[in-house]
Motif scaffolding. Structure first.
Motif, short mmCIF file in Angstrom:
data_model
loop_
_atom_site.label_atom_id
_atom_site.label_comp_id
_atom_site.label_asym_id
_atom_site.label_seq_id
_atom_site.Cartn_x
_atom_site.Cartn_y
_atom_site.Cartn_z
N THR A 98 0.86 -1.20 0.00
CA THR A 98 0.00 0.00 0.00
C THR A 98 0.89 1.25 0.00
OG1 THR A 98 -0.10 -0.16 2.42
CG2 THR A 98 -1.97 -1.02 1.21
N LYS A 101 0.36 7.17 -2.89
CA LYS A 101 -0.07 7.46 -4.26
C LYS A 101 0.91 8.40 -4.94
CE LYS A 101 -4.44 8.19 -5.62
NZ LYS A 101 -5.83 8.72 -5.61
N ASP A 112 -2.04 4.32 -1.88
CA ASP A 112 -2.59 3.78 -3.11
C ASP A 112 -3.22 2.43 -2.77
OD1 ASP A 112 -3.15 2.80 -5.60
OD2 ASP A 112 -1.30 3.58 -6.50
N ARG A 114 -4.91 0.40 -4.70
CA ARG A 114 -5.34 -0.43 -5.82
C ARG A 114 -5.07 -1.91 -5.57
NH1 ARG A 114 -1.04 1.21 -10.51
NH2 ARG A 114 -0.60 3.00 -9.22
N TRP A 115 -3.99 -2.23 -4.83
CA TRP A 115 -3.67 -3.65 -4.60
C TRP A 115 -4.61 -4.25 -3.55
CZ3 TRP A 115 0.02 0.09 -5.52
CH2 TRP A 115 0.74 -0.06 -6.71
N GLU A 117 -7.69 -3.19 -3.11
CA GLU A 117 -8.98 -3.34 -3.78
C GLU A 117 -8.96 -4.57 -4.68
OE1 GLU A 117 -10.63 0.16 -5.69
OE2 GLU A 117 -11.96 -1.12 -6.87
N ALA A 118 -7.87 -4.74 -5.44
CA ALA A 118 -7.79 -5.89 -6.35
C ALA A 118 -7.84 -7.19 -5.55
CB ALA A 118 -6.50 -5.82 -7.17
N ARG A 121 -11.34 -7.82 -4.27
CA ARG A 121 -12.22 -8.30 -5.36
C ARG A 121 -11.96 -9.77 -5.67
NH1 ARG A 121 -15.14 -4.35 -7.72
NH2 ARG A 121 -14.43 -2.22 -7.33
#
Ligand code: UDX
Ligand code: ADP
Length: 473
Positions: A98, A101, A112, A114-115, A117-118, A121
């Protein structure tokens, strides 16, 4: 409140990094009846975790090889089969990166995600039955809400319906002492709302951690406690580094001051070591997260208060580089400097946010040729961090006045022809350097800049070097 559930038998951890790898190795070692699989998208990293030669694990951490050696193949597995490991697991730890950003809203401060969240999911899609999802990564407060929302959207899907509980279980291990920190933690913090899920995780830790050291909080308190702990620790380092500069200007010695204030039991003696500024993947990132969060909630005074801890840290790093330039008659062009240590602290191969990066960049900018030694950091990593390939040893860059760097195998090799030796990481070996041998190889006048104050300054002075130590007036 959810009904009591059977104990956890199968655990998956997404992310085989500095946190996920050691943490899962210790869980597997202490809980032989639990199957633990650590997964990562990075196949090279997983291959290194599976390497027969335990000295080639992807991260260097004292004692890790022994723990992995005991558990691997028995109930500890490393794999790139992310979905299969999630599907089989009762509990999934999220231990992905993390970083701060670099663009968009909150660039330079917010994490950030994105990892995270990915991976959330991926859990949402691949999980089966009831799955407890545990946040391990350092996260801004209220990230669990995003993870929960992603998982909630998947509830009831697929095979017989899937359900999720989300917990926050921040990691407090420090690199270099990770195994000891995991085996005998000061506390384990578990945040959440689902009591059965909390007790399931307590059930894992209670194999080796006394009940009195397991703290239960709500989700947000747990996330915020992690940021606050790191902010307070980093604040102590910036505080002592600020006093180090004052000591140098006034003739006091920061180590004497640290001993004097550290004997006050209200202050305590740890984390008062002046140095080149803090590095590592957590401190700066977590404080910047805190700052971003405070601004978001309109708490400008609080945000700028914590921001100063990071500003002082950057200032300390630049200050050390400037000290070297000033001492060497205001120019480094064509001069060789031996840099001892590149990792952000001793006993790790991690260089994330290492003070050595900024200091070396400043020195290269001034035209210096750096000969960099570190027992555990790979040459390719140094090149990535400094954003430049090593010089060819014989190239004419020195004559052209261009700065650059090259790797060195030992302090002695680095010191050959150097005007100065600069100690940036407190590797134990640098306490016992042979200053007579080093001085004999250096160009005169020769300096030692000891940013960690660990070298034998008397011996270096006796060998003819001019010695500067952080915080010594
Ligand atoms: C830190 C926290 O200690 C840990 O609890 C959290 O989980 C992750 O972040 P880490 O970054 O691995 O751990 O190492 P730490 O020992 O805290 O050192 C961080 C930096 O501060 C290093 O660059 C170290 O050299 C520096 N430091 C530490 C000092 O300059 N002086 C000190 O007295 C202590
Ligand atoms: P930390 O210090 O927090 O452990 P690292 O960067 O060392 O951080 O490790 C994080 C790991 O997580 C990396 O090896 C990265 O490849 C892995 N990772 C990130 N996202 C995913 C994902 N969606 N699935 C599997 N692994 C992931």
């Amino acid at each position: 409140m959810s009904p009591a559930r059977p104990p956890i038998r199968v655990v998956c951890c997404i992310g085989a990094g500095y946190v996920g790898g050691p943490t899962m190795a210790v869980i597997a070692d202490r809980c032989p009846q639990i199957q633990v699989t650590v997964v990562d998208l990075n196949a090279e990293r997983i291959a290194a975790w599976n390497h027969d030669d335990l000295s080639l694990l992807p991260i260097y951490e004292p004692g890790l090889d022994a723990v992995v050696g005991r558990a691997r193949g028995r109930n500890l597995h490393f794999s790139t089969e992310v979905d299969a490991a999630i599907a089989a697991a009762d509990m999934v730890f999220l231990s992905v990166n993390t970083p701060t950003k670099t663009r968009g809203v909150g660039a330079g401060q917010a994490s950030d995600l994105r990892w995270i969240e990915a991976s959330a999911r991926q859990v949402a899609v691949a999980a089966r039955g009831h799955t407890i999802v545990v946040e391990k990564s350092t996260l801004p407060v209220r990230t669990a809400e995003a993870v929960k929302a992603i998982l909630a959207a998947a509830q009831g899907d697929g095979h017989g319906g899937k359900t999720f509980s989300v917990l926050s279980n921040p990691e407090f291990l420090a690199e270099g002492t990770a195994i000891g920190d995991l085996e005998a933690p000061d506390r384990v913090l578990i945040g959440g709302e689902d009591d059965a899920a909390i007790e399931a995780l307590v059930g894992i830790y209670s194999h080796w951690v006394p009940e009195s050291r397991i703290l239960r909080t709500n989700l947000w308190s747990s996330e915020l406690s992690k940021l606050t702990a790191n902010a307070f620790l980093a604040q102590r380092i910036s505080s002592i580094n600020s006093i180090a500069a004052l000591c140098e200007a006034t003739g006091a010695d920061v180590r004497e001051v640290a001993r004097a204030i550290g004997s006050d039991s209200r202050l305590g003696s740890r984390f008062l070591q002046a140095g080149p500024g803090f590095g590592g993947s957590c401190f700066q990132k977590d404080i910047l997260n805190l700052v971003y969060l405070c601004r978001h909630y309109g708490l400008e005074a609080v945000a700028s208060y914590w921001e100063q801890v990071v500003s002082l840290n950057s200032w300390q790093q630049h200050r050390i580089a400037s000290k070297v330039v000033q001492s060497l008659f205001g120019t480094l062009t064509g001069k060789r400097l031996a840099v001892l240590g590149f990792a952000f602290k001793a006993d790790t191969n991690d260089t994330r946010e290492s003070p050595a990066i900024r200091i070396c960049q400043d020195l290269i900018e001034e035209g210096a040729q750096l000969a960099i030694v570190d027992a555990k950091v790979e040459v390719a990593q140094i090149a990535l961090d400094l954003e430049q390939a090593p010089l060819e040893a014989a190239a004419g860059a020195a004559l052209a006045g261009e700065g650059g760097w090259l790797p060195s195998a030992s302090a002695l090799e680095a010191a050959r022809g150097a005007d100065a030796v600069l100690i940036l990481t407190e590797w134990a070996a640098y306490r016992q350097l042979d200053w007579v041998a080093i001085a004999a190889l250096m160009r005169r006048p020769a300096w030692l800049f000891d940013a960690r104050a660990i070298a034998d300054a008397e011996a270096a002075r006796a060998a003819g070097l001019t010695v500067w130590r952080v915080g010594e007036g």
